[in-house]
Scaffold this active site. Sequence first.
Site, PDB file in Angstrom:
ATOM      1  N   GLY A 126      59.855  49.777  77.062  1.00  0.00           N
ATOM      2  CA  GLY A 126      60.929  50.825  76.834  1.00  0.00           C
ATOM      3  C   GLY A 126      61.221  51.087  75.448  1.00  0.00           C
ATOM      4  O   GLY A 126      62.352  51.586  75.191  1.00  0.00           O
ATOM      5  N   CYS A 153      54.672  58.314  76.466  1.00  0.00           N
ATOM      6  CA  CYS A 153      55.203  56.683  77.021  1.00  0.00           C
ATOM      7  C   CYS A 153      55.965  56.884  78.443  1.00  0.00           C
ATOM      8  O   CYS A 153      56.745  57.631  78.507  1.00  0.00           O
ATOM      9  CB  CYS A 153      56.379  56.304  76.088  1.00  0.00           C
ATOM     10  SG  CYS A 153      56.809  54.486  76.599  1.00  0.00           S
TER      11      CYS A 153
END
Lengths: 305, 255
Positions: A72, A130
Amino acid sequence: MSDLTVQLPGLDLKNPIMPASGCFSFGREYSKFYCLSQLGAIMIKAATADKRLGNATPRVAETHAGMLNAIGLQNPGVEAIIDHELPFLQTFDVPVIANVAGSTIEEYEGVARALKRTEAISAIELNISCPNVKEGGVQFGTRPELAAEVTQRVKAASHVPVYVKLSPNVTDIVEIAQAVEQAGADGLTMINTLTGMKIDLKKRQPLLANQVGGLSGPAIKPIAIRMIYQVYQAVDIPIIGMGGITSTDDVIEFLLAGASAVAIGTANFKNPLICSEIIEQLPQALQKYHFASVKDAIGKGHGHG
Amino acid sequence: MKVCEAVIDDIKQIARDTMQVHLKVEANILQTIKPGQFVHIQVNNGTEHMLRRPISVANIDQERQLLTIVFKVFGQGTAKLAAYEAEQSINLLIPCGQGYPIEELQIKKALLIGGGIGVPPLYYLARQLAKKNIEIISVLGFQTQADVFYQQDFEAFGQCFVTTMDGSYGYKGVVTDVIKQEHLLFDYYFSCGPTAMLRAVQTELTNYPGYISLEERMGCGIGACYACVVPSKDQATYKKICQDGPVFRANEVSI
């Protein structure tokens, strides 16, 4: 001795091997195992405008021939990276590629602009792929018009060449590659992780706290090879290839598919010396397949037209 | 920290799904290892298992140049480790993480609290504490009788209470029940085990100084991948379990 050098926009590589972003932090830990100057380049962990804490744990899970991760984008923020991490990397003779991430186009731009005050980086890797953050990131990498817009804006805001990191979680990666090329990208890096999930049988719930994660490692290599092969035929900008590399044979396969250089990610976790070992073994491997140099092998796997 | 190949001296099962392995490791590496540190073990060659397995150091025998590890078979990776035989070698990252800083502590009487596979690192700790003439009490918790191991080894250092969740062996209940029931007196505690147990221990012993050792799924094991993090007490930042830990001061992290 084979010629291992490769010249790419902003990057004068002594060899085509570099650790992939997110797998190498900012180099300190691996510098205890070998001298980072051996590397062709270093792709450092993603930078966002402000510090990010990332996701809850568990953040990783092993899978067959690979792993899932959902870190993350934990990072101290671009200013802290410039002040506290890049000076360490400047003590080595190795080009640094800064991975730029964000939730909005403005954040991407801001990070790129912030990096202008350092001479410690040679290029930017624009992370529009991502899969592990709730907002931003991946949607820029899955819609060609958004990918083009963020590329154009970051290109305008930065002082170094921009390589766009492509997501494999799309129907047509060629379309995205062409869009960012037209928007001014100097190169491409590919592929980021594939979204995946693992379910804990005893707990009857996804194992990762984030539920989904990015699949990396040898399991995804054939997908990376296929995508690089397709994109190589469709664009004129160089590709830095990644996705499951663990050996010199893998490196050569990526070169044949069309990559000009490669990044090694997950394999660093299994063997912290992997990049150094592959660099050492690469000349022999090139000889074995009758290439005089790395450059000689790039794109040579398209024989059947 | 080094990458090294270690030959297995012997490997045996010591409780249900619980394996003890003695590894031959060079003396100069063994000298550097502190109680609470771990080794990060490659499952095998090839590409099937890309992540190492972090396993605590259970003991070190300088004379025979042996390092002891104890692990529980949880999944395919640890099952493969359990199938190794003597004379085969395995690849280690050694030593990893921060151990218990016992040189810096003034302790008279230590309480060691271990749960399940959190028991082994406390054994090497007990040996080091005993060398400093620190009195040791141990409370070891297990699920059931079949899981119990190392009781006699801990008894060699002093009082040792064993408890099982189902009461099939020793006391019935959790480690904190024993600590309360027995009114144990001590000035420092050291605990390793499942997070739920550590949380209960921290809450129960909130007025005592102590150290806890955490476990989490790890990636690199050296601080580079940010997989095994734990929030700091004030939740403002994350600590890396593999690099800043696995040993933390009680109440240093939020578990």
